[in-house]
Design an enzyme around this catalytic site. Structure first.
Site, PDB file in Angstrom:
ATOM      1  N   CYS A   1      18.767  25.459  36.582  1.00 36.83           N
ATOM      2  CA  CYS A   1      19.661  24.743  35.669  1.00 36.83           C
ATOM      3  C   CYS A   1      20.036  25.769  34.622  1.00 36.83           C
ATOM      4  CB  CYS A   1      18.938  23.559  35.023  1.00 36.83           C
ATOM      5  SG  CYS A   1      19.817  22.840  33.608  1.00 36.83           S
TER       6      CYS A   1
ATOM      7  N   HIS B   1      20.693  25.606  31.627  1.00 32.42           N
ATOM      8  CA  HIS B   1      20.043  25.476  30.322  1.00 32.42           C
ATOM      9  C   HIS B   1      18.690  26.210  30.293  1.00 32.42           C
ATOM     10  CE1 HIS B   1      22.832  22.073  29.681  1.00 32.42           C
ATOM     11  NE2 HIS B   1      22.472  22.062  28.413  1.00 32.42           N
TER      12      HIS B   1
ATOM     13  N   GLU C   1      19.617  20.725  24.111  1.00 33.72           N
ATOM     14  CA  GLU C   1      20.862  20.326  23.433  1.00 33.72           C
ATOM     15  C   GLU C   1      20.598  19.985  21.966  1.00 33.72           C
ATOM     16  OE1 GLU C   1      24.211  20.103  24.401  1.00 33.72           O
ATOM     17  OE2 GLU C   1      23.604  21.261  26.159  1.00 33.72           O
TER      18      GLU C   1
ATOM     19  N   CYS D   1      27.160  25.376  36.088  1.00 34.46           N
ATOM     20  CA  CYS D   1      26.320  24.179  36.096  1.00 34.46           C
ATOM     21  C   CYS D   1      25.762  24.017  37.505  1.00 34.46           C
ATOM     22  CB  CYS D   1      27.157  22.971  35.715  1.00 34.46           C
ATOM     23  SG  CYS D   1      26.291  21.397  35.959  1.00 34.46           S
TER      24      CYS D   1
ATOM     25  N   ASP E   1      30.163  23.453  32.091  1.00 36.46           N
ATOM     26  CA  ASP E   1      28.823  22.885  32.156  1.00 36.46           C
ATOM     27  C   ASP E   1      28.853  21.593  31.348  1.00 36.46           C
ATOM     28  OD1 ASP E   1      26.011  22.771  32.719  1.00 36.46           O
ATOM     29  OD2 ASP E   1      25.612  23.433  30.677  1.00 36.46           O
ATOM     30  N   SER E   2      27.743  20.853  31.397  1.00 34.09           N
ATOM     31  CA  SER E   2      27.660  19.633  30.601  1.00 34.09           C
ATOM     32  C   SER E   2      27.559  19.935  29.107  1.00 34.09           C
ATOM     33  CB  SER E   2      26.424  18.839  31.031  1.00 34.09           C
ATOM     34  OG  SER E   2      25.267  19.646  30.857  1.00 34.09           O
TER      35      SER E   2
HETATM   36  N1  DGL Z   1      23.170  22.934  32.892  1.00 36.66           N
HETATM   37  C1  DGL Z   1      23.449  22.078  33.995  1.00 36.66           C
HETATM   38  C2  DGL Z   1      22.783  22.535  35.256  1.00 36.66           C
HETATM   39  O1  DGL Z   1      22.782  23.731  35.473  1.00 36.66           O
HETATM   40  C3  DGL Z   1      23.437  20.579  33.713  1.00 36.66           C
HETATM   41  C4  DGL Z   1      22.260  20.041  33.012  1.00 36.66           C
HETATM   42  C5  DGL Z   1      22.437  18.569  32.652  1.00 36.66           C
HETATM   43  O2  DGL Z   1      23.420  18.238  32.017  1.00 36.66           O
HETATM   44  O3  DGL Z   1      21.581  17.762  33.043  1.00 36.66           O
HETATM   45  O4  DGL Z   1      22.321  21.787  36.051  1.00 36.66           O
END
Ligand code: DGL
Length: 289
Positions: free
Chosen positions: A194, A196, A162, A87, A24-25
């Site tokens: 997402c 997150h 984050e 992600c 993931d990011s």
């Molecule tokens: N957590 C990721 C997702 O599921 C990426 C979120 C991001 O870096 O913008 O899309």
């Protein structure tokens, strides 16, 4: 106590035990990793948080695809035997890239959850890039052509998560703004599109009507992983003897492209322990461990 960074302690790798790769990011994919741990506690994982390039969700399609190619190439070099997309943004825009680079089976979030949706009034909260791709709408309507799918981009969420600032009043205001069109449209199911966003579940729950079901795609993806692990010959019993030495959840390796200390601090709240985090250079060839 100081955050352990740098070289991980040597962790035994019993023969027959498969390595599951996730990326993931940043912190978001830990919501997927945690579910993998809960469902398959003896399966070892290698997690890459591309924190030097977070967030992905406001990047161009070309960027997202190039990054996915680089990250998956690196994971392949580390010997992962299966890849779980942790992600949604990469899943939405670069699943084909990941499949081509991985050389091993790939489990997606979007198709996994789309196949389980039981509603025709679905809301999706996701990054702007995921929403612009239309991947959720396409996948859900491929399973339920009559379904109405309303996707809302939430650019403010990832930076706050984050930063570990989950109580910021601005975050609540943004969440209110993002859920308003879903409430107005009368959706009865909302996909946390997402990885997150499960970290915001209590906030989103408090803003949405009680009858609305919140879906975390990781749940469906992790269900798909089980039969795959079995078919790939994962042998959890090979790991059992290690439990006395290192608890199963702590046997996963966490790597980042940015600052390991910051990631370890952010990850502890979600994982329940302060993990060892290694910084890696994705362009360097060979095994990092
Ligand atoms: N957590 C990721 C997702 O599921 C990426 C979120 C991001 O870096 O913008 O899309």
């Amino acid at each position: 106590m100081a955050t352990p960074v740098g070289k991980s302690p040597a962790i035994p790798h019993p023969p027959g035990s498969l390595l599951v790769g996730l990326f993931d990011s940043g912190l978001g994919g830990l919501t997927v990793l945690r579910r993998v741990h809960e469902a398959y506690p003896h399966t070892r994982c290698l997690y890459l948080g591309d924190t030097a390039r977070v967030p992905y969700g406001q990047r161009s399609v070309e960027d997202i695809r190039a990054i996915a190619a680089e990250v998956v190439h690196w994971l392949r070099g580390q010997g992962v035997g299966v890849l779980v997309m942790a992600c949604n943004t990469s899943n939405a825009l670069a699943l084909d890239v990941a499949v081509a680079e991985a050389g091993v089976p790939v489990v997606g979030l979007i198709d996994s959850v789309a196949a389980q949706i039981q509603s025709d009034r679905v809301g999706v909260l996701a990054t702007p890039a995921t929403v612009a791709s239309g991947a959720y709408r396409r996948s859900i309507q491929a399973c339920r052509p009559q379904a109405q799918v309303l996707e809302v981009g939430c650019p403010a969420f990832v930076p706050w998560i984050e930063a570990g600032d989950l109580d910021a009043p601005g975050l609540r205001d943004a969440a209110q703004e993002y859920v308003a069109p879903l409430i107005a449209a009368g959706v009865d199911t909302v996909v946390l599109g997402c990885t997150h966003y499960p970290m915001l579940r209590p906030l989103l729950r408090s803003l949405l009507p009680a009858g609305v079901t919140l879906l975390d795609p990781a749940e469906a993806a992790v269900q798909r992983l089980g039969p795959l692990l079995a078919s790939l010959g994962d042998a959890p019993e090979a790991d059992l003897a290690l439990d006395a030495v290192i608890p199963a959840q702590q046997r996963s390796r966490l790597c980042v492209t940015g600052c390991p200390e910051a990631f370890a601090a952010g990850a502890s709240a979600w994982l329940g322990h302060r993990p060892t985090v290694n910084q890696v250079d994705l362009r360097s060839a060979g095994r990092a461990f």
